[in-house]
Design a protein around this motif. Structure first.
Motif, PDB file in Angstrom:
ATOM      1  N   ASP A  65       3.933  -1.543 -15.354  1.00  0.00           N
ATOM      2  CA  ASP A  65       5.367  -1.447 -15.656  1.00  0.00           C
ATOM      3  C   ASP A  65       5.947  -0.090 -15.270  1.00  0.00           C
ATOM      4  O   ASP A  65       7.058  -0.003 -14.728  1.00  0.00           O
ATOM      5  N   ILE A  66       5.219   0.999 -15.574  1.00  0.00           N
ATOM      6  CA  ILE A  66       5.779   2.328 -15.327  1.00  0.00           C
ATOM      7  C   ILE A  66       5.566   2.815 -13.893  1.00  0.00           C
ATOM      8  O   ILE A  66       6.300   3.680 -13.413  1.00  0.00           O
ATOM      9  N   SER A  67       4.559   2.253 -13.212  1.00  0.00           N
ATOM     10  CA  SER A  67       4.252   2.717 -11.856  1.00  0.00           C
ATOM     11  C   SER A  67       4.789   1.793 -10.766  1.00  0.00           C
ATOM     12  O   SER A  67       5.009   2.228  -9.639  1.00  0.00           O
ATOM     13  N   GLY A  68       4.928   0.511 -11.109  1.00  0.00           N
ATOM     14  CA  GLY A  68       5.298  -0.477 -10.094  1.00  0.00           C
ATOM     15  C   GLY A  68       4.169  -0.759  -9.122  1.00  0.00           C
ATOM     16  O   GLY A  68       4.384  -1.309  -8.033  1.00  0.00           O
ATOM     17  N   ALA A  69       2.948  -0.404  -9.513  1.00  0.00           N
ATOM     18  CA  ALA A  69       1.794  -0.555  -8.623  1.00  0.00           C
ATOM     19  C   ALA A  69       1.478  -2.020  -8.349  1.00  0.00           C
ATOM     20  O   ALA A  69       1.684  -2.894  -9.203  1.00  0.00           O
ATOM     21  N   ALA A  70       0.951  -2.278  -7.165  1.00  0.00           N
ATOM     22  CA  ALA A  70       0.423  -3.597  -6.832  1.00  0.00           C
ATOM     23  C   ALA A  70      -0.920  -3.772  -7.544  1.00  0.00           C
ATOM     24  O   ALA A  70      -1.682  -2.806  -7.695  1.00  0.00           O
ATOM     25  N   LEU A  71      -1.200  -4.996  -7.979  1.00  0.00           N
ATOM     26  CA  LEU A  71      -2.416  -5.277  -8.729  1.00  0.00           C
ATOM     27  C   LEU A  71      -3.291  -6.245  -7.942  1.00  0.00           C
ATOM     28  O   LEU A  71      -2.817  -7.278  -7.465  1.00  0.00           O
ATOM     29  N   TYR A  72      -4.587  -5.895  -7.826  1.00  0.00           N
ATOM     30  CA  TYR A  72      -5.546  -6.712  -7.084  1.00  0.00           C
ATOM     31  C   TYR A  72      -6.754  -7.007  -7.956  1.00  0.00           C
ATOM     32  O   TYR A  72      -7.246  -6.124  -8.678  1.00  0.00           O
ATOM     33  N   THR A  73      -7.268  -8.232  -7.859  1.00  0.00           N
ATOM     34  CA  THR A  73      -8.448  -8.583  -8.635  1.00  0.00           C
ATOM     35  C   THR A  73      -9.026  -9.895  -8.122  1.00  0.00           C
ATOM     36  O   THR A  73      -8.610 -10.405  -7.074  1.00  0.00           O
ATOM     37  N   ASN A  74      -9.982 -10.463  -8.860  1.00  0.00           N
ATOM     38  CA  ASN A  74     -10.562 -11.746  -8.477  1.00  0.00           C
ATOM     39  C   ASN A  74      -9.930 -12.891  -9.271  1.00  0.00           C
ATOM     40  O   ASN A  74      -9.098 -12.672 -10.159  1.00  0.00           O
ATOM     41  N   ILE A  91      -8.452 -10.282  -4.280  1.00  0.00           N
ATOM     42  CA  ILE A  91      -9.405  -9.624  -3.388  1.00  0.00           C
ATOM     43  C   ILE A  91     -10.784 -10.041  -3.885  1.00  0.00           C
ATOM     44  O   ILE A  91     -11.193  -9.637  -4.979  1.00  0.00           O
ATOM     45  N   GLU A  92     -11.468 -10.856  -3.096  1.00  0.00           N
ATOM     46  CA  GLU A  92     -12.736 -11.401  -3.584  1.00  0.00           C
ATOM     47  C   GLU A  92     -13.901 -11.232  -2.613  1.00  0.00           C
ATOM     48  O   GLU A  92     -15.016 -10.970  -3.034  1.00  0.00           O
ATOM     49  N   ARG A 104     -14.078  -3.190   1.768  1.00  0.00           N
ATOM     50  CA  ARG A 104     -14.910  -4.372   1.952  1.00  0.00           C
ATOM     51  C   ARG A 104     -15.277  -4.883   0.564  1.00  0.00           C
ATOM     52  O   ARG A 104     -15.933  -4.182  -0.210  1.00  0.00           O
ATOM     53  N   ALA A 105     -14.819  -6.092   0.241  1.00  0.00           N
ATOM     54  CA  ALA A 105     -15.079  -6.697  -1.067  1.00  0.00           C
ATOM     55  C   ALA A 105     -16.352  -7.543  -0.995  1.00  0.00           C
ATOM     56  O   ALA A 105     -16.518  -8.342  -0.064  1.00  0.00           O
ATOM     57  N   ILE A 106     -17.230  -7.349  -1.982  1.00  0.00           N
ATOM     58  CA  ILE A 106     -18.529  -8.010  -1.981  1.00  0.00           C
ATOM     59  C   ILE A 106     -18.735  -8.702  -3.335  1.00  0.00           C
ATOM     60  O   ILE A 106     -18.828  -8.022  -4.370  1.00  0.00           O
ATOM     61  N   GLN A 120     -17.312 -13.182 -13.143  1.00  0.00           N
ATOM     62  CA  GLN A 120     -17.102 -12.989 -11.715  1.00  0.00           C
ATOM     63  C   GLN A 120     -16.844 -11.504 -11.493  1.00  0.00           C
ATOM     64  O   GLN A 120     -16.040 -10.900 -12.201  1.00  0.00           O
ATOM     65  N   MET A 121     -17.528 -10.914 -10.518  1.00  0.00           N
ATOM     66  CA  MET A 121     -17.403  -9.472 -10.312  1.00  0.00           C
ATOM     67  C   MET A 121     -17.407  -9.150  -8.820  1.00  0.00           C
ATOM     68  O   MET A 121     -18.099  -9.796  -8.035  1.00  0.00           O
ATOM     69  N   THR A 122     -16.637  -8.139  -8.465  1.00  0.00           N
ATOM     70  CA  THR A 122     -16.496  -7.742  -7.068  1.00  0.00           C
ATOM     71  C   THR A 122     -16.858  -6.273  -6.896  1.00  0.00           C
ATOM     72  O   THR A 122     -16.278  -5.402  -7.549  1.00  0.00           O
ATOM     73  N   ALA A 123     -17.833  -6.011  -6.031  1.00  0.00           N
ATOM     74  CA  ALA A 123     -18.174  -4.645  -5.636  1.00  0.00           C
ATOM     75  C   ALA A 123     -17.367  -4.282  -4.397  1.00  0.00           C
ATOM     76  O   ALA A 123     -16.788  -5.153  -3.735  1.00  0.00           O
ATOM     77  N   PHE A 124     -17.346  -2.995  -4.068  1.00  0.00           N
ATOM     78  CA  PHE A 124     -16.531  -2.540  -2.940  1.00  0.00           C
ATOM     79  C   PHE A 124     -17.232  -1.465  -2.133  1.00  0.00           C
ATOM     80  O   PHE A 124     -17.964  -0.635  -2.685  1.00  0.00           O
ATOM     81  N   VAL A 125     -16.974  -1.483  -0.828  1.00  0.00           N
ATOM     82  CA  VAL A 125     -17.236  -0.336   0.032  1.00  0.00           C
ATOM     83  C   VAL A 125     -15.872   0.193   0.447  1.00  0.00           C
ATOM     84  O   VAL A 125     -15.030  -0.567   0.935  1.00  0.00           O
ATOM     85  N   ILE A 126     -15.641   1.461   0.203  1.00  0.00           N
ATOM     86  CA  ILE A 126     -14.333   2.069   0.440  1.00  0.00           C
ATOM     87  C   ILE A 126     -14.419   3.011   1.637  1.00  0.00           C
ATOM     88  O   ILE A 126     -15.223   3.954   1.644  1.00  0.00           O
ATOM     89  N   ASN A 127     -13.598   2.720   2.645  1.00  0.00           N
ATOM     90  CA  ASN A 127     -13.521   3.534   3.873  1.00  0.00           C
ATOM     91  C   ASN A 127     -14.882   3.729   4.543  1.00  0.00           C
ATOM     92  O   ASN A 127     -15.087   4.722   5.250  1.00  0.00           O
ATOM     93  N   GLY A 128     -15.803   2.804   4.302  1.00  0.00           N
ATOM     94  CA  GLY A 128     -17.116   2.885   4.918  1.00  0.00           C
ATOM     95  C   GLY A 128     -17.984   4.022   4.422  1.00  0.00           C
ATOM     96  O   GLY A 128     -19.096   4.227   4.911  1.00  0.00           O
TER      97      GLY A 128
END
Length: 219
Positions: A65-74, A91-92, A104-106, A120-128
């Protein structure tokens, strides 16, 4: 890329004036030292799974609400937060771009917990460069052996120090950023960090003694 820790597994990734918040959960907000207002300028939020130490729906809603951020999840988390009027982009699995970040979502399996269904859980690789396995030590994550930084859960009811060290020893990252430690007293955290530092130094891996609140590392 800068990574800042806000207790337990709550992290802010920052690059090119874009802030990406991971897992603002109940452990971070429990004692009032972290507040939603601290994240008023985040641009996006990712929730990796539905366990309360990784998502605090009430405070998440305030952040959005205060940031207006986009929200991503599974899908599982998205279905839960939809009940309180929140919507998220999924993002799955696969490659995604969020601001300047290449993700990269794993899909990974959460380590087993006593009498608790597996989320359900998602791991990530960020910027390689950064592997965020969340609460998983799955063998398939060893594909990223030698990665620059791993975000490593260093204490949890689902594991032991021996299992944590074995996973990291086999992964052989250049550096370790410890997380999932928000329930530990400072004196105990200091002792365990010293133990991990000594162990990983013998393996040629830097264990980052990051302060639990507001401390940052550059990658």
């Amino acid at each position: 890329m800068k990574i800042t820790k806000y207790l337990h597994s709550c992290l802010v990734f920052e690059q090119s004036d874009f802030k990406l918040l991971f897992d603002p959960g109940t452990f971070s907000f429990a004692e009032g030292t972290v507040t939603p207002e601290m994240f008023k300028d985040v641009d996006a939020v990712i929730i990796t799974h539905k366990h309360p130490d990784h998502i605090d729906p009430e405070n998440l809603k305030k952040i959005i609400d205060i940031s207006g951020a986009a929200l991503y999840t599974n899908s599982e988390v998205a279905a839960e937060i939809q009940k309180i009027g929140m919507n998220a982009e999924l993002i799955e699995e696969g490659n995604y771009t969020v601001g300047p970040f290449k993700l990269r979502a794993i899909p990974v399996v959460h380590e087993p917990l006593l009498d608790n269904p597996t989320p359900q859980m998602t791991a990530f690789v960020i910027n390689g460069k950064v592997l965020h396995p969340v609460d998983s030590f799955e063998e398939k994550l060893l594909e990223y052996k030698g990665i620059e930084l791993v975000i490593l859960p260093t204490m949890a009811p689902f594991t032991t120090e021996l299992k944590i060290a074995d996973f990291a020893d086999r992964l052989q990252p250049k550096r370790i950023l410890p997380v999932h430690d928000g329930f530990a007293k400072d004196f105990f955290l200091k002792q365990r960090y010293e133990n991990y530092t000594k162990h990983f130094k013998q393996k040629g891996i830097e264990f980052i003694n990051i302060k639990p609140l507001g401390d940052s590392v550059e990658v």
